[in-house]
Design an enzyme around this catalytic site. Structure first.
Site, PDB file in Angstrom:
ATOM      1  N   GLU A 219      -7.720  -3.484   5.191  1.00  0.00           N
ATOM      2  CA  GLU A 219      -7.751  -3.402   3.733  1.00  0.00           C
ATOM      3  C   GLU A 219      -6.822  -4.427   3.102  1.00  0.00           C
ATOM      4  O   GLU A 219      -7.088  -4.932   2.021  1.00  0.00           O
ATOM      5  CB  GLU A 219      -7.371  -1.979   3.294  1.00  0.00           C
ATOM      6  CG  GLU A 219      -8.490  -0.997   3.556  1.00  0.00           C
ATOM      7  CD  GLU A 219      -8.024   0.444   3.590  1.00  0.00           C
ATOM      8  OE1 GLU A 219      -7.233   0.780   4.487  1.00  0.00           O
ATOM      9  OE2 GLU A 219      -8.448   1.223   2.731  1.00  0.00           O
TER      10      GLU A 219
ATOM     11  N   ARG B  70      -2.289  -1.786  -3.872  1.00  0.00           N
ATOM     12  CA  ARG B  70      -3.450  -0.910  -3.774  1.00  0.00           C
ATOM     13  C   ARG B  70      -3.257   0.264  -4.735  1.00  0.00           C
ATOM     14  O   ARG B  70      -2.269   0.995  -4.668  1.00  0.00           O
ATOM     15  CB  ARG B  70      -3.561  -0.371  -2.353  1.00  0.00           C
ATOM     16  CG  ARG B  70      -4.693   0.606  -2.232  1.00  0.00           C
ATOM     17  CD  ARG B  70      -4.773   1.156  -0.848  1.00  0.00           C
ATOM     18  NE  ARG B  70      -5.860   2.100  -0.771  1.00  0.00           N
ATOM     19  CZ  ARG B  70      -6.027   2.946   0.220  1.00  0.00           C
ATOM     20  NH1 ARG B  70      -5.178   2.966   1.212  1.00  0.00           N
ATOM     21  NH2 ARG B  70      -7.023   3.775   0.225  1.00  0.00           N
TER      22      ARG B  70
ATOM     23  N   HIS C  51     -11.878   4.602  -1.177  1.00  0.00           N
ATOM     24  CA  HIS C  51     -11.954   3.738   0.018  1.00  0.00           C
ATOM     25  C   HIS C  51     -12.758   2.473  -0.278  1.00  0.00           C
ATOM     26  O   HIS C  51     -13.296   1.857   0.645  1.00  0.00           O
ATOM     27  CB  HIS C  51     -12.656   4.459   1.201  1.00  0.00           C
ATOM     28  CG  HIS C  51     -11.794   5.477   1.872  1.00  0.00           C
ATOM     29  ND1 HIS C  51     -12.314   6.616   2.432  1.00  0.00           N
ATOM     30  CD2 HIS C  51     -10.464   5.532   2.079  1.00  0.00           C
ATOM     31  CE1 HIS C  51     -11.338   7.338   2.963  1.00  0.00           C
ATOM     32  NE2 HIS C  51     -10.206   6.703   2.748  1.00  0.00           N
TER      33      HIS C  51
ATOM     34  N   ASN D  39       0.874  -1.175   0.000  1.00  0.00           N
ATOM     35  CA  ASN D  39       0.000   0.000   0.000  1.00  0.00           C
ATOM     36  C   ASN D  39       0.909   1.221   0.000  1.00  0.00           C
ATOM     37  O   ASN D  39       1.530   1.548   1.007  1.00  0.00           O
ATOM     38  CB  ASN D  39      -0.862  -0.051   1.267  1.00  0.00           C
ATOM     39  CG  ASN D  39      -1.901   1.031   1.292  1.00  0.00           C
ATOM     40  OD1 ASN D  39      -1.824   1.995   0.529  1.00  0.00           O
ATOM     41  ND2 ASN D  39      -2.852   0.891   2.189  1.00  0.00           N
TER      42      ASN D  39
ATOM     43  N   ARG E 256      -8.464  17.806   4.559  1.00  0.00           N
ATOM     44  CA  ARG E 256      -9.312  18.176   3.408  1.00  0.00           C
ATOM     45  C   ARG E 256     -10.656  18.720   3.885  1.00  0.00           C
ATOM     46  O   ARG E 256     -11.197  18.220   4.871  1.00  0.00           O
ATOM     47  CB  ARG E 256      -9.559  16.945   2.531  1.00  0.00           C
ATOM     48  CG  ARG E 256      -8.343  16.504   1.755  1.00  0.00           C
ATOM     49  CD  ARG E 256      -8.573  15.165   1.078  1.00  0.00           C
ATOM     50  NE  ARG E 256      -7.708  14.143   1.640  1.00  0.00           N
ATOM     51  CZ  ARG E 256      -7.804  12.845   1.418  1.00  0.00           C
ATOM     52  NH1 ARG E 256      -8.737  12.383   0.610  1.00  0.00           N
ATOM     53  NH2 ARG E 256      -6.973  11.993   1.971  1.00  0.00           N
TER      54      ARG E 256
END
Ligand code: ADP
Length: 586
Positions: free
Chosen positions: A378, A81, A170, A7, A231
């Site tokens: 994940e 990923r 996601h 990742n 963000r």
């Protein structure tokens, strides 16, 4: 299978070795602060200072660590990923020069993420060329968004030219949450409406309706939606125009402002919620406001997504904040009685999840909507998707007999007696391929608001609940909207009137359009490299009407015989003839 899941972000690379059989994380390490003097390798409690290190050197180092700990002989695949697959990459994809070049086209859509991940993938392929490398896309889970959810209200030609649409992100996490919750509740994902809240540094909500993502808060880029670490999430686009025209911002400054200097950090100077919660407790107004705005935004999305799905069965929290901040979860779900959800304060406060203990329930018992915390994993999802792709690729061309189900009904003994008379027993006409099931000699008439259909065959033996399976064409004839459902999942389904020789019954629910599915036992599942509840694609090679069916659900049970079940509409569309076989696609 042992899969090394990689990742790679702009400032860190994480590698986790997963055993998909035991679902264990055998080795876990991370190189942080790439490109700075503070580069370091973190493995559990061990931290090694590395100094300035670039992506290539970081990948090399991770593979060296992997070899020294696990030996490379054991590793069967590497999963990568990749944040953005654009409109083209909607399933796991084996990496080679052609697919890498195809994915690179979408770098412009995720400039902070994709270039680093693809660069890392190239280095990893040099480090371990003997095993397959598979890309798993964060956008892929949201490829099922309907047009009304993924389309922005812009002139369509402009949107098409620039690839402007909601892609969502996601997806690996939302897919894993969906799968874990369904597994925990011992039901199929196709029976649940889930609102999945991934609250980490990046944050997004997804509405997963009966196994498919139908709405999500991130958009064309990972900037839309929730308040995040740095963000801003949703903002009036007019503000951007205003800042460009009057605020002294150019594009680069705006980008920095919205992506790096806003969100929690914009309010409080830090994106670490732990600090913000502590300062809020001490009376810091900016931190209090940050928490209030953050929670309010998540609440708003949950309410909206419950409306979009016509209800919700499960609300789930995951990610650093979702898993660890009990006060934030409390703020988000308070006063959700109208949704049938109520948080249990003790359970919420005590909830601790980990890879060993991945799920905690935090709702009050007995409520209609259940609340859970799920540990983000994940890498396990990436490894499982990689295994499924490689196994299905091995089983490619495996042939599955096709069976066509005409409209029919499974009825309870009580209903049978109302239609045919007291004490009536169904009489077998022919055995079916599934063990113990038969088509009966008896037929009934279905009567809908618009029309009626005679000679609808009953199946035996009698079942606990009444279930009528019709095709989409039958729905038009009868004037009924039946949802696509797996057999047995009859919540919120419409009813119908059934006429038999001795009487008439009005069912209040039970009419479905059967979800296409493959019956198989566990030996078949192992041979074909698929698992229970998995959604697969099959190809039917017919005379002039070849067709690929997606969304075919695998159903594994020791009593099942291998067969793909289609309804008459589906079979006609593919020109299926008696004895045809379908081919499982990778
Ligand atoms: P990423 O998206 O980078 O993987 P994480 O999922 O690790 O991020 O989430 C990071 C966020 O989780 C940070 O805001 C951090 O402050 C928050 N967090 C982690 N532990 C706690 C905790 N115990 N209480 C509150 N917030 C926490």
């Amino acid at each position: 299978m042992r899969v090394f899941a990689l990742n790679c972000g702009s400032s860190s690379v994480k590698g986790v070795l997963i055993d998909t059989g035991s679902r264990e994380r055998l080795l876990e390490m991370r190189i942080e602060e790439l490109g700075t003097e503070d580069g370091r390798l973190v493995a559990g409690a061990d931290v090694a200072q590395l100094g300035r290190i670039d992506t290539q050197a970081a990948v090399k180092r991770l593979f060296a660590e992997l070899r020294s700990h696990a030996g490379s002989g054991d590793i069967e695949a590497v999963a990568h990923r990749i944040v953005h697959g654009g409109p083209d990459f909607v399933r796991p994809t084996e990496l080679d020069e052609a697919s890498l070049a195809g994915i690179e086209k979408f770098n412009v859509l995720a400039p902070l993420h994709n270039p680093f991940a693809l660069e890392a993938a190239r280095y990893a392929m040099q480090e371990m060329p003997q095993v397959p490398h598979v890309a798993i896309f964060d956008t892929a889970f949201h490829a099922t968004l309907p047009p009304r959810a993924h389309t922005y209200a812009l002139p369509p030609e402009l949107a098409r030219r620039h690839g402007i649409r909601r892609y969502g992100f996601h997806g690996i996490s939302h897919a894993q949450v969906t799968r874990s919750i369904a597994h925990h509740l011992e039901v199929e994902p196709q029976t649940l409406r889930i609102i999945s809240c991934h609250l980490g540094n990046g944050a997004s909500v997804a509405a997963v309706e009966y196994g498919r993502s139908v709405e999500t808060s991130m958009g064309m880029t990972p900037l839309e939606g929730l308040v995040m670490g740095t963000r801003c999430g949703d903002i009036d686009p007019g503000v951007l125009v205003y800042l460009l025209e009057h605020g002294g911002c150019d594009g680069a400054a705006l980008n920095r402002l919205l992506n790096r200097d806003s969100g929690l950090k914009g309010f409080a100077g830090t994106n670490d919620l732990r600090d913000i919660e502590q300062r809020a407790q001490q009376g810091d107004e900016a931190c209090r406001l940050a928490i209030g705005v953050y929670a309010h935004r998540v609440r708003k999305y949950i309410g909206a997504y419950a409306a979009a799905m016509g209800g919700v069965d499960v609300i789930v929290f995951t990610g650093g904040i979702g898993e660890n901040s009990a006060p934030m979860r409390h703020r988000i779900v308070q006063r959700f009685d109208f949704l049938g959800a109520r948080i249990d304060e003790d359970r919420n406060r005590d909830a601790r999840v980990s890879t060993a203990q991945p799920i905690a329930e935090i709702g009050e018992p007995g409520m209609r909507t259940r609340l859970f915390v799920v540990s983000a994993n994940e890498e396990l999802e990436m490894a499982e998707q990689t295994e499924a792709l490689l196994h299905t690729a091995t089983a490619q061309h495996a042939k599955i007999p096709v069976e066509v189900s005409a409209r029919h009904a499974h009825l309870s003994q009580a209903t049978i007696e109302k239609l045919f008379g007291p004490g009536y027993r169904l009489r077998e006409r022919a055995g079916l391929s599934q063990h113990g099931q038969f088509s009966a000699q008896e037929v009934v008439t279905l009567i809908g608001p618009r029309g009626r259909i005679d000679n609808v065959r009953l199946m035996g033996p009698a079942r606990a609940q009444d279930q009528v399976e019709i095709s989409r064409s039958d729905e038009f004839a009868l004037g009924i909207d039946a949802p696509v459902r797996t057999s047995g999942d009859l919540r919120n389904t419409p009813g119908i009137v059934i006429q038999g020789p001795a009487g008439r019954v009005t069912l209040t629910n039970g009419v479905i359009c059967a979800r296409r599915h493959i019956h198989m036992n566990s030996t078949d599942a192992a041979r074909l490299g698929v698992r229970d509840h998995q959604s697969v694609r099959v190809r039917i090679d017919s005379d002039g009407r070849d067709l690929v069916f997606g969304d075919v659900v695998v159903r594994v049970d020791p009593t099942f015989s291998l067969a793909l079940h289609l309804d008459t509409d589906e079979a006609n569309a593919a020109g299926v003839q008696r004895g045809d076989m379908a081919e499982l696609l990778p």
